[in-house]
Motif scaffolding. Structure first.
Motif, PDB file in Angstrom:
ATOM      1  N   VAL A 199     -26.556  36.080  10.005  1.00 14.32           N
ATOM      2  CA  VAL A 199     -26.721  36.371   8.572  1.00 14.32           C
ATOM      3  C   VAL A 199     -28.049  35.797   8.075  1.00 14.32           C
ATOM      4  CG1 VAL A 199     -25.790  35.946   6.258  1.00 14.32           C
ATOM      5  CG2 VAL A 199     -24.250  36.525   8.138  1.00 14.32           C
ATOM      6  N   PHE A 200     -28.444  34.644   8.585  1.00 15.83           N
ATOM      7  CA  PHE A 200     -29.745  34.089   8.225  1.00 15.83           C
ATOM      8  C   PHE A 200     -30.865  35.035   8.643  1.00 15.83           C
ATOM      9  CE2 PHE A 200     -33.552  31.593   9.179  1.00 15.83           C
ATOM     10  CZ  PHE A 200     -33.727  30.882   7.998  1.00 15.83           C
ATOM     11  N   ALA A 201     -30.762  35.606   9.844  1.00 18.29           N
ATOM     12  CA  ALA A 201     -31.781  36.554  10.314  1.00 18.29           C
ATOM     13  C   ALA A 201     -31.817  37.793   9.425  1.00 18.29           C
ATOM     14  CB  ALA A 201     -31.501  36.935  11.761  1.00 18.29           C
ATOM     15  N   ILE A 202     -30.644  38.266   9.017  1.00 21.95           N
ATOM     16  CA  ILE A 202     -30.583  39.434   8.128  1.00 21.95           C
ATOM     17  C   ILE A 202     -31.210  39.097   6.779  1.00 21.95           C
ATOM     18  CG2 ILE A 202     -29.005  40.927   6.825  1.00 21.95           C
ATOM     19  CD1 ILE A 202     -27.078  40.724   9.236  1.00 21.95           C
ATOM     20  N   ASN A 203     -30.896  37.920   6.253  1.00 22.43           N
ATOM     21  CA  ASN A 203     -31.394  37.516   4.941  1.00 22.43           C
ATOM     22  C   ASN A 203     -32.917  37.413   4.908  1.00 22.43           C
ATOM     23  OD1 ASN A 203     -30.876  36.752   2.225  1.00 22.43           O
ATOM     24  ND2 ASN A 203     -31.129  34.598   2.758  1.00 22.43           N
ATOM     25  N   HIS A 204     -33.544  37.210   6.056  1.00 28.31           N
ATOM     26  CA  HIS A 204     -34.997  37.069   6.118  1.00 28.31           C
ATOM     27  C   HIS A 204     -35.641  38.217   6.896  1.00 28.31           C
ATOM     28  CE1 HIS A 204     -35.326  33.100   4.206  1.00 28.31           C
ATOM     29  NE2 HIS A 204     -34.127  32.896   4.724  1.00 28.31           N
ATOM     30  N   ALA A 205     -34.997  39.384   6.808  1.00 32.09           N
ATOM     31  CA  ALA A 205     -35.519  40.566   7.497  1.00 32.09           C
ATOM     32  C   ALA A 205     -36.673  41.226   6.751  1.00 32.09           C
ATOM     33  CB  ALA A 205     -34.398  41.581   7.719  1.00 32.09           C
ATOM     34  N   ASP A 265     -37.939  35.873  -0.910  1.00 37.34           N
ATOM     35  CA  ASP A 265     -37.928  35.955   0.546  1.00 37.34           C
ATOM     36  C   ASP A 265     -36.533  36.177   1.122  1.00 37.34           C
ATOM     37  OD1 ASP A 265     -37.072  33.486  -0.302  1.00 37.34           O
ATOM     38  OD2 ASP A 265     -37.806  32.438   1.482  1.00 37.34           O
ATOM     39  N   GLN A 266     -35.551  36.448   0.239  1.00 40.30           N
ATOM     40  CA  GLN A 266     -34.180  36.641   0.712  1.00 40.30           C
ATOM     41  C   GLN A 266     -33.676  38.039   0.359  1.00 40.30           C
ATOM     42  OE1 GLN A 266     -31.386  33.404   0.014  1.00 40.30           O
ATOM     43  NE2 GLN A 266     -33.071  31.954  -0.333  1.00 40.30           N
ATOM     44  N   ASN A 305     -36.930  43.285   4.129  1.00 41.38           N
ATOM     45  CA  ASN A 305     -36.412  44.286   3.184  1.00 41.38           C
ATOM     46  C   ASN A 305     -35.254  45.025   3.851  1.00 41.38           C
ATOM     47  OD1 ASN A 305     -37.509  46.826   4.554  1.00 41.38           O
ATOM     48  ND2 ASN A 305     -39.396  45.658   4.235  1.00 41.38           N
ATOM     49  N   LEU A 306     -34.536  45.794   3.034  1.00 40.92           N
ATOM     50  CA  LEU A 306     -33.340  46.484   3.518  1.00 40.92           C
ATOM     51  C   LEU A 306     -33.658  47.691   4.390  1.00 40.92           C
ATOM     52  CD1 LEU A 306     -31.127  46.319   0.286  1.00 40.92           C
ATOM     53  CD2 LEU A 306     -30.916  44.937   2.362  1.00 40.92           C
TER      54      LEU A 306
END
Length: 443
Positions: free
Chosen positions: A328-334, A271-272, A336-337
């Motif tokens: 960064v937390f929001a990005i980490n749980h977006a 999930d990250q 996918n790239l």
């Protein structure tokens, strides 16, 4: 007389520029080594034998052991024997370390090389900051050298703030380029990249040796033992500043020693987004983007000196940390790239990094102001920059191991928020103490 004055000003500018340029190149070499070591450990983990994240943290933290133990010793000795000698020793230690790193996969040897890297910073940083503090402390000659002719105390204070900001800009810019260079050198040369970094260390050595004019304290203290150094903690403001600086630097130690391993290693958290699968170049580019933004932020904050109180800048910078970790937390749980939200989130995170960056030059300038009360010990006092940097990053690297092991990037983010809370609390206390001193003086 006028020609002589122009010559003195020219020599002053050349020496300061060389001091800052040497710091830039030294930081470049040091950060490139740090990024490459993280990638090297991930490579060893994948191809030779497994390395747990806690061991990565221990090896990374060894850098800060020698930095925090060596900085007060080297700083005090630079007061007595001149700042230039200890600037030169810094890149020499680094050169030896990277040649050893290139030749081994043994963890105990890599541990020793990080100790040498720590000595590199412990030698160069206090001497560089002691030099800057000394040349901006008084318009009077020091050891026969006219430092800044015709400058008032107020102008010297502004000059110190500017030079300290330029030093931080050069240092962080060196970190940024080093992140990028380290990733690229690893992709191109693997372990042989460490040999190439040795050439960068030698370049820094030459800049210091040829460009910096040596300056010593006018009244260096004869005693440089630990007891003497501890007695320098006579400033109440210094005791309050220390924990804030520790916590802020712990965040850097946490990220610089664990992010490359988490992003490039085999360990993944489904999930990250930011764990596993990133190339060395990608990791280096991301860290470089962070550092470049940090540099731009410091440059912009440099214009605030004289307009905004240093403690106010530190409070704003600490609040910027909370914004960074949330984004960064929001990005980490977006998910996918390919998520289109990553672009605006990333841009907002960079803005928050620029806000965060104000803490560093403000804290360093505040420390330089405190050093005014310790003539003969400025190198030792400015060595506190490295001591607090070392202890803070040591805490970040060590405590980050268990957090990263259990939570991946989320663990790093959570620990960053905890450090930021402690930093904010102590900065607010420092600000209140400053207000009390102002009231006492006015009454």
């Amino acid at each position: 007389m006028r020609a002589s004055l122009k010559s003195q000003v020219r020599d002053f500018r050349r020496s300061v520029a060389s001091c800052i340029a040497g710091s830039f190149v030294l930081r470049l070499a040091s950060s490139a080594t740090g990024v490459m070591l993280g990638l090297y450990l991930a490579h060893i983990d994948a191809t030779v034998y497994q390395i747990p994240a806690t061991t990565v943290g221990i090896i990374g933290a060894s850098f800060f052991i020698t930095e925090l133990l060596g900085a007060p010793v080297f700083g005090a000795q630079s007061d007595r024997f001149g700042f230039k000698l200890f600037m030169i020793l810094g890149p020499l230690f680094g050169f030896i370390a990277v040649q050893m790193t290139a030749a081994t996969t043994l963890l105990w040897v890599l541990f020793i090389t990080r100790l040498l890297e720590g000595l590199s910073t412990a030698s160069s940083t206090p001497s560089t900051l002691g030099y800057i503090s000394t040349i901006t402390a008084s318009p009077e000659p020091a050891n026969g050298q006219v430092l800044v002719t015709g400058a008032s105390s107020a102008r010297l204070g502004v000059l110190r703030g500017r030079i300290v900001s330029y030093f931080e800009v050069a240092s962080i810019a060196g970190l940024a380029l080093g992140y990028l260079a380290g990733g690229v050198l690893w992709d191109w040369l693997k372990a042989w990249g460490f040999v190439a970094v040795g050439g960068i260390y030698l370049t820094s050595l030459l800049i210091y040796a040829r460009g910096v004019d040596d300056v010593r304290e006018k009244n260096p203290q004869a005693t440089a033992g630990l007891g003497h150094y501890l007695r320098l903690f006579r400033s109440h403001r210094l005791l309050i500043l220390a924990p804030a600086w520790l916590c802020f630097n712990a965040i850097f130690g946490l990220w610089l020693n664990h992010v490359a391993f988490q992003m490039s290693g085999d360990q993944t958290f489904p999930d990250q987004v930011l764990t596993g699968g990133f190339s060395g170049s990608a990791v280096g580019s991301i860290l470089a983007s962070y550092a470049i933004t940090f540099v731009v932020g410091i440059y912009l904050w440099s214009f605030a000196f004289g307009r905004i109180r240093k403690t106010t800048i530190m409070v704003i910078g600490t609040l910027g940390i909370f914004a960074v970790v949330a984004l960064v937390f929001a990005i980490n749980h977006a998910g996918n790239l390919r998520n289109p939200a990553l672009v605006p989130l990333g841009l907002l995170a960079l803005v928050a990094v620029a806000v965060q960056s104000g803490f560093t030059p403000a804290g360093l300038a505040y420390l330089a102001d405190i050093s005014q009360a310790f003539e003969g010990d400025r190198g030792a006092i400015m060595g506190l920059y490295s001591v607090l940097l070392g202890i803070g990053q040591l805490l970040g690297a060590w405590l980050g191991g268990p957090f990263a092991q259990r939570g991946g990037m989320d663990g790093i983010i959570a620990l960053s928020a905890i450090f930021a809370l402690f930093s904010l609390a102590t900065v607010l206390l420092l600000r209140r103490e400053e207000e009390r001193e102002r009231v006492a003086v006015s009454s």
